[in-house]
Write a protein that holds these residues in place. Structure first.
Motif, PDB file in Angstrom:
ATOM      1  N   ILE A 175       0.844  -1.208   0.000  1.00 58.46           N
ATOM      2  CA  ILE A 175       0.000   0.000   0.000  1.00 58.46           C
ATOM      3  C   ILE A 175       0.872   1.249   0.000  1.00 58.46           C
ATOM      4  CG2 ILE A 175      -1.677   1.339   1.330  1.00 58.46           C
ATOM      5  CD1 ILE A 175      -2.926  -1.073  -0.021  1.00 58.46           C
ATOM      6  N   ARG A 176       1.922   1.250   0.817  1.00 56.48           N
ATOM      7  CA  ARG A 176       2.822   2.414   0.881  1.00 56.48           C
ATOM      8  C   ARG A 176       3.534   2.620  -0.457  1.00 56.48           C
ATOM      9  NH1 ARG A 176       3.382   4.266   6.031  1.00 56.48           N
ATOM     10  NH2 ARG A 176       2.717   2.841   7.690  1.00 56.48           N
ATOM     11  N   PHE A 177       3.954   1.527  -1.074  1.00 60.63           N
ATOM     12  CA  PHE A 177       4.637   1.616  -2.367  1.00 60.63           C
ATOM     13  C   PHE A 177       3.720   2.259  -3.408  1.00 60.63           C
ATOM     14  CE2 PHE A 177       5.467  -0.073  -6.588  1.00 60.63           C
ATOM     15  CZ  PHE A 177       6.828   0.158  -6.740  1.00 60.63           C
ATOM     16  N   LEU A 178       2.461   1.819  -3.454  1.00 56.83           N
ATOM     17  CA  LEU A 178       1.517   2.361  -4.443  1.00 56.83           C
ATOM     18  C   LEU A 178       1.164   3.814  -4.115  1.00 56.83           C
ATOM     19  CD1 LEU A 178      -0.875  -0.702  -4.925  1.00 56.83           C
ATOM     20  CD2 LEU A 178       0.835   0.168  -6.529  1.00 56.83           C
ATOM     21  N   ALA A 179       1.047   4.111  -2.838  1.00 59.66           N
ATOM     22  CA  ALA A 179       0.754   5.491  -2.440  1.00 59.66           C
ATOM     23  C   ALA A 179       1.875   6.425  -2.900  1.00 59.66           C
ATOM     24  CB  ALA A 179       0.576   5.576  -0.928  1.00 59.66           C
ATOM     25  N   LYS A 180       3.104   5.977  -2.755  1.00 59.30           N
ATOM     26  CA  LYS A 180       4.256   6.775  -3.198  1.00 59.30           C
ATOM     27  C   LYS A 180       4.259   6.920  -4.714  1.00 59.30           C
ATOM     28  CE  LYS A 180       9.302   6.993  -2.848  1.00 59.30           C
ATOM     29  NZ  LYS A 180      10.534   6.316  -2.341  1.00 59.30           N
ATOM     30  N   LYS A 181       3.963   5.822  -5.423  1.00 57.72           N
ATOM     31  CA  LYS A 181       3.958   5.838  -6.888  1.00 57.72           C
ATOM     32  C   LYS A 181       2.947   6.838  -7.431  1.00 57.72           C
ATOM     33  CE  LYS A 181       3.005   2.837 -10.880  1.00 57.72           C
ATOM     34  NZ  LYS A 181       4.181   3.178 -11.690  1.00 57.72           N
ATOM     35  N   TYR A 182       1.784   6.903  -6.794  1.00 59.40           N
ATOM     36  CA  TYR A 182       0.708   7.773  -7.284  1.00 59.40           C
ATOM     37  C   TYR A 182       0.551   9.061  -6.475  1.00 59.40           C
ATOM     38  CZ  TYR A 182      -0.700   3.977 -10.366  1.00 59.40           C
ATOM     39  OH  TYR A 182      -0.730   3.016 -11.362  1.00 59.40           O
ATOM     40  N   ASN A 183       1.574   9.391  -5.679  1.00 57.03           N
ATOM     41  CA  ASN A 183       1.581  10.634  -4.904  1.00 57.03           C
ATOM     42  C   ASN A 183       0.342  10.794  -4.024  1.00 57.03           C
ATOM     43  OD1 ASN A 183       4.069  11.590  -5.995  1.00 57.03           O
ATOM     44  ND2 ASN A 183       2.969  12.098  -7.889  1.00 57.03           N
ATOM     45  N   ILE A 184      -0.015   9.715  -3.351  1.00 60.49           N
ATOM     46  CA  ILE A 184      -1.162   9.728  -2.439  1.00 60.49           C
ATOM     47  C   ILE A 184      -0.644   9.902  -1.013  1.00 60.49           C
ATOM     48  CG2 ILE A 184      -3.091   8.373  -1.524  1.00 60.49           C
ATOM     49  CD1 ILE A 184      -3.108   6.902  -4.249  1.00 60.49           C
ATOM     50  N   GLU A 185      -1.160  10.894  -0.323  1.00 59.48           N
ATOM     51  CA  GLU A 185      -0.730  11.137   1.050  1.00 59.48           C
ATOM     52  C   GLU A 185      -1.285  10.049   1.959  1.00 59.48           C
ATOM     53  OE1 GLU A 185      -0.906  14.609   4.501  1.00 59.48           O
ATOM     54  OE2 GLU A 185      -1.603  15.040   2.445  1.00 59.48           O
ATOM     55  N   ILE A 186      -0.426   9.460   2.757  1.00 66.62           N
ATOM     56  CA  ILE A 186      -0.841   8.360   3.633  1.00 66.62           C
ATOM     57  C   ILE A 186      -1.355   8.908   4.959  1.00 66.62           C
ATOM     58  CG2 ILE A 186      -0.056   6.347   4.935  1.00 66.62           C
ATOM     59  CD1 ILE A 186       1.906   5.777   2.706  1.00 66.62           C
ATOM     60  N   GLU A 187      -2.572   8.552   5.272  1.00 67.05           N
ATOM     61  CA  GLU A 187      -3.182   8.955   6.543  1.00 67.05           C
ATOM     62  C   GLU A 187      -2.995   7.807   7.531  1.00 67.05           C
ATOM     63  OE1 GLU A 187      -7.657   8.920   7.482  1.00 67.05           O
ATOM     64  OE2 GLU A 187      -7.273  10.986   6.847  1.00 67.05           O
ATOM     65  N   GLU A 188      -2.375   8.086   8.650  1.00 73.83           N
ATOM     66  CA  GLU A 188      -2.066   7.061   9.643  1.00 73.83           C
ATOM     67  C   GLU A 188      -3.072   7.088  10.792  1.00 73.83           C
ATOM     68  OE1 GLU A 188       0.409   4.882   9.587  1.00 73.83           O
ATOM     69  OE2 GLU A 188       1.926   5.668   8.202  1.00 73.83           O
ATOM     70  N   THR A 189      -3.400   5.926  11.296  1.00 72.16           N
ATOM     71  CA  THR A 189      -4.162   5.834  12.539  1.00 72.16           C
ATOM     72  C   THR A 189      -3.208   5.316  13.616  1.00 72.16           C
ATOM     73  OG1 THR A 189      -4.869   3.582  12.021  1.00 72.16           O
ATOM     74  CG2 THR A 189      -6.316   5.378  11.361  1.00 72.16           C
ATOM     75  N   GLU A 190      -3.466   5.647  14.843  1.00 73.60           N
ATOM     76  CA  GLU A 190      -2.530   5.312  15.914  1.00 73.60           C
ATOM     77  C   GLU A 190      -2.443   3.804  16.120  1.00 73.60           C
ATOM     78  OE1 GLU A 190      -1.715   6.428  20.614  1.00 73.60           O
ATOM     79  OE2 GLU A 190      -3.210   7.537  19.437  1.00 73.60           O
ATOM     80  N   GLN A 191      -1.212   3.306  16.215  1.00 78.01           N
ATOM     81  CA  GLN A 191      -0.992   1.882  16.431  1.00 78.01           C
ATOM     82  C   GLN A 191      -1.049   1.538  17.910  1.00 78.01           C
ATOM     83  OE1 GLN A 191       2.808   1.317  14.259  1.00 78.01           O
ATOM     84  NE2 GLN A 191       1.751  -0.388  13.289  1.00 78.01           N
ATOM     85  N   SER A 192      -1.600   0.393  18.192  1.00 75.80           N
ATOM     86  CA  SER A 192      -1.596  -0.085  19.574  1.00 75.80           C
ATOM     87  C   SER A 192      -0.211  -0.650  19.882  1.00 75.80           C
ATOM     88  CB  SER A 192      -2.651  -1.192  19.744  1.00 75.80           C
ATOM     89  OG  SER A 192      -2.287  -2.317  18.961  1.00 75.80           O
ATOM     90  N   ASP A 193       0.061  -0.864  21.157  1.00 77.07           N
ATOM     91  CA  ASP A 193       1.348  -1.446  21.558  1.00 77.07           C
ATOM     92  C   ASP A 193       1.532  -2.825  20.933  1.00 77.07           C
ATOM     93  OD1 ASP A 193       1.911   0.772  23.044  1.00 77.07           O
ATOM     94  OD2 ASP A 193       1.177  -0.074  24.939  1.00 77.07           O
ATOM     95  N   GLU A 194       0.427  -3.559  20.824  1.00 75.99           N
ATOM     96  CA  GLU A 194       0.498  -4.906  20.245  1.00 75.99           C
ATOM     97  C   GLU A 194       0.869  -4.842  18.766  1.00 75.99           C
ATOM     98  OE1 GLU A 194      -2.273  -8.920  19.706  1.00 75.99           O
ATOM     99  OE2 GLU A 194      -3.079  -7.124  20.700  1.00 75.99           O
ATOM    100  N   ASP A 195       0.278  -3.868  18.045  1.00 75.27           N
ATOM    101  CA  ASP A 195       0.604  -3.696  16.626  1.00 75.27           C
ATOM    102  C   ASP A 195       2.082  -3.371  16.452  1.00 75.27           C
ATOM    103  OD1 ASP A 195      -1.953  -4.191  15.735  1.00 75.27           O
ATOM    104  OD2 ASP A 195      -2.568  -2.090  15.916  1.00 75.27           O
TER     105      ASP A 195
END
Length: 658
Positions: A83-103
């Motif tokens: 997903i990150r690779f494709l977002a970079k390829k198509y200049n899509i800004e990545i919106e992050e949600t907060e990760q839990s400690d387990e993640d």
């Protein structure tokens, strides 16, 4: 974690043919694209991409899916990486949600290594351009080599400071863990204190075909005889020297476009050629050429031109890789530079037009090259000449294509002034030897197969028929589920004379509704567990969504479901691989008569199921004297009448499956 909104945007934006086109040389085939499988060694295309469906299918390996699935299979990305690779390829800004400690705890080890390597690339590049030491030592070296600022940026060249632990301290300060600094080889651990592996070296990041940083090459600039001139990252989970080619990320599109790849030895050879305007060039980074490296090129082109330094020792050492290239079924040419020149030095002082002209003029067929290279050694020595001829025939024996072998035998005969008969006889012996060795392995495999075959009962045709029919049901739902079509409904109705007759009414239904209602009416549940689960999932999806968007639908399926759905969707693309239309054979498309195709499939399935009931009734008939089989026989006759009605509706002669 990446937000669902970002993921949706990526899927809506990414075009599967564009994503795959960066890695595989694709040719248009009607509304689709085809190419050589990037997952297996093959000579003819079996890899299909359908832009309309947004999916791909590799018929040689059985793999398939959407653009994300391709990146996960091809480049071994995790789902977030893809997903990150494709977002970079198509200049899509990545919106992050907060990760839990387990993640955070479950973050993939390989991903951590990639992140550390990416940080190192940016760090070394920044030191080169913005620190006094970097500019004075590293940047001045690259400028002396003639590299421009754009070239330095394109290849992310860098510099590692002379301080023993400058990089390690910076990385630890940014929160990167020591275990990943060690596992990538960037830091060498010592009990007293860790230190930087690439201290006081100019840096060449080594990237995968997708652009991920796998490792580094570092060149020392001092005359320290105790230190190696070039130092590479050690083998790790992400870096395998024998499986990577320096410059493949920058070269892939040019290689596919020009249908040729120039192969050189060093980093600066690649960079200098790029700066000269020739981008379809990669390097084996000073290692002996390997089959994995050749297959990497084979994904993009069948043609390799090997560029050698002018010195005779280097030529002889490098020529051994030619046989490996031939063995992979690729076309190989060889071009040597004048004595004292290498690709780097020659490209630096030669204009683009002159460089292209030199390569075109001096690129020789491998037979001509071997002859010219080794003939001076042989001269008038019969024994050496015989060895040379045998060496050339050995190379020819590696070529899989028989016609090509024959042509090269004729060429070798002409150059070496020896009869074709002798060469052909020698070639036959070499080929037979290879066949014998392969045959031994095949016999062993056959024995193993025979054991399995004898232990496994052969399934009857009935199972195959039901499997195909249920698979068609899934195919219909996937391709046409939300389309509205007109269907015939047959009702029993009493007329004015009190007689019961069939009344046919035409009514519009959604295809998925018609299929679902028909199976409900017959109280039929799909027998294949995988098809049954996919059927139920699809019906639920249609009830909740107006349209079926294949890429989005595949997103929420588990891997087994997604693979089966892709296989079904791409089944029809096999006809494109055979180019039937080019042979004036026009395959009939189901979309022309969707309603009829749906009705035929349902009727055929009913026919098959009724036929099974008849078989059960026949088996229930008792041959014992005095047995009353009247009811069973009567029911069987009623079912035969039903099959007769199916036959008339299908417009074909009645025939039973059993």
């Amino acid at each position: 974690m990446i937000s669902q909104a970002t993921i949706d945007t990526v899927f809506e934006t990414a075009r599967v043919e564009e994503v795959i086109g960066d890695f595989v040389h694709l040719k248009r085939a009607g509304s689709n694209f085809k190419g050589l499988s990037p997952f297996s060694d093959e000579r003819s295309p079996s890899f299909m991409v359908s832009p309309a469906k947004g999916i791909w299918k590799d018929f040689s390996s059985g793999k398939g899916g959407n653009s994300v699935a391709f990146l996960m299979e091809h480049s071994h990305f995790t789902y977030p990486e893809a997903i990150r690779f494709l977002a970079k390829k198509y200049n899509i800004e990545i919106e992050e949600t907060e990760q839990s400690d387990e993640d955070k705890l479950n973050t993939d080890v390989r991903e951590s290594m990639y992140l550390v390597s990416e940080f190192a690339k940016k760090y070394f590049h920044d030191i080169l351009l913005n620190s006094e030491e970097g500019k004075a030592i590293g940047l001045s070296y690259f400028k002396e080599r003639g590299f421009t600022s754009d070239t330095i940026k394109k290849f992310s060249l860098g510099y590692s400071p002379e301080t023993w632990d400058a990089f390690t301290k910076e990385a630890l300060g940014k929160g990167y863990k020591m275990e990943f600094l060690e596992s990538t080889g960037l830091t060498i651990a010592r009990e007293d204190r860790p230190f930087d592996r690439f201290k006081s070296r100019v840096m060449f990041p080594i990237q995968s075909m997708s652009g991920r940083v796998l490792g580094f090459g570092g060149r020392i600039l001092t005359n320290d005889k105790k230190s190696a001139k070039y130092l590479n990252s050690p083998e790790s989970d992400i870096y395998h020297k024998s499986k990577v080619l320096y410059g493949i990320f920058q070269a892939k599109q040019s290689i596919a476009k020009l249908n040729n790849c120039f192969l050189v030895e060093g980093y600066t050879d690649v960079i200098q050629f790029n700066q000269a305007g020739i981008e379809n060039v990669v390097a084996s980074s000073g290692t002996a050429l390997t089959p994995d490296q050749i297959r990497l090129i084979n994904r993009l082109t069948k043609n390799i031109t090997v560029l050698f330094d002018g010195d005779a020792a280097g030529l002889r050492a490098s020529v051994r890789g030619i046989d490996l290239i031939l063995e992979e079924g690729m076309n190989v040419k060889v071009c040597a530079f004048p004595d004292g020149e290498d690709p780097d030095s020659f490209a630096r002082k030669t204009s683009y037009d002159d460089l292209v002209a030199y390569l075109d003029t001096n690129a020789k067929d491998f037979i001509q090259f071997k002859a010219s290279l080794l003939m001076n050694d042989a001269k008038n020595d019969p024994v050496k000449k015989a060895d040379l001829i045998r060496d050339m025939v050995t190379s020819i024996s590696k070529i899989p294509d028989r016609i090509q072998r024959e042509i090269y035998i004729q060429e070798c005969s002409r150059i070496m002034d020896i009869s074709e008969q002798v060469l052909t006889s020698t070639l036959a012996q070499l080929v037979q030897k290879d066949i014998t060795e392969v045959g031994k392995k095949v016999k062993q495999d056959q024995k193993a197969f025979e054991v399995v075959k004898n232990e496994s009962p052969v399934q009857g045709a009935k199972v195959d028929v039901l499997y195909r029919l249920e698979r068609k049901i899934i195919e219909i739902l996937l391709l046409y589920g939300n389309k509205t079509e007109e269907f015939e409904d047959v009702f029993l109705k009493t007329n004015e004379d009190g007689e019961i007759e069939n009344v046919i009414e035409r009514k519009e239904y959604k295809v998925y509704q018609r299929v679902y209602l028909s199976l409900q009416e017959d109280e039929v549940e799909l027998a294949n567990p995988l098809f049954r689960d996919i059927f139920n999932d699809l019906i639920q999806y249609f009830l909740q969504n107006e349209n079926l968007e294949i890429e989005k639908y595949l997103m929420h399926l588990n891997s087994d479901f997604a693979q089966e759905v892709t296989d079904i969707l791409m089944e029809d693309e096999r006809v494109v691989l055979h180019n039937w239309e080019g042979q004036n054979i026009i395959p009939k498309t189901k979309s022309e008569t969707i309603g009829q195709y749906v009705s035929e499939t349902i009727l055929t399935m009913r026919w098959y199921l009724v036929d099974k009931i008849i078989d059960e009734l026949k088996n229930s008939v008792s041959n014992e004297p005095g047995s009353d089989n009247t009811e069973s026989m009567s029911m069987a006759m009623d079912y035969y009448k039903l099959i007769n009605s199916f036959s008339k509706k299908l417009g074909r002669v009645m025939s039973r499956y059993s």
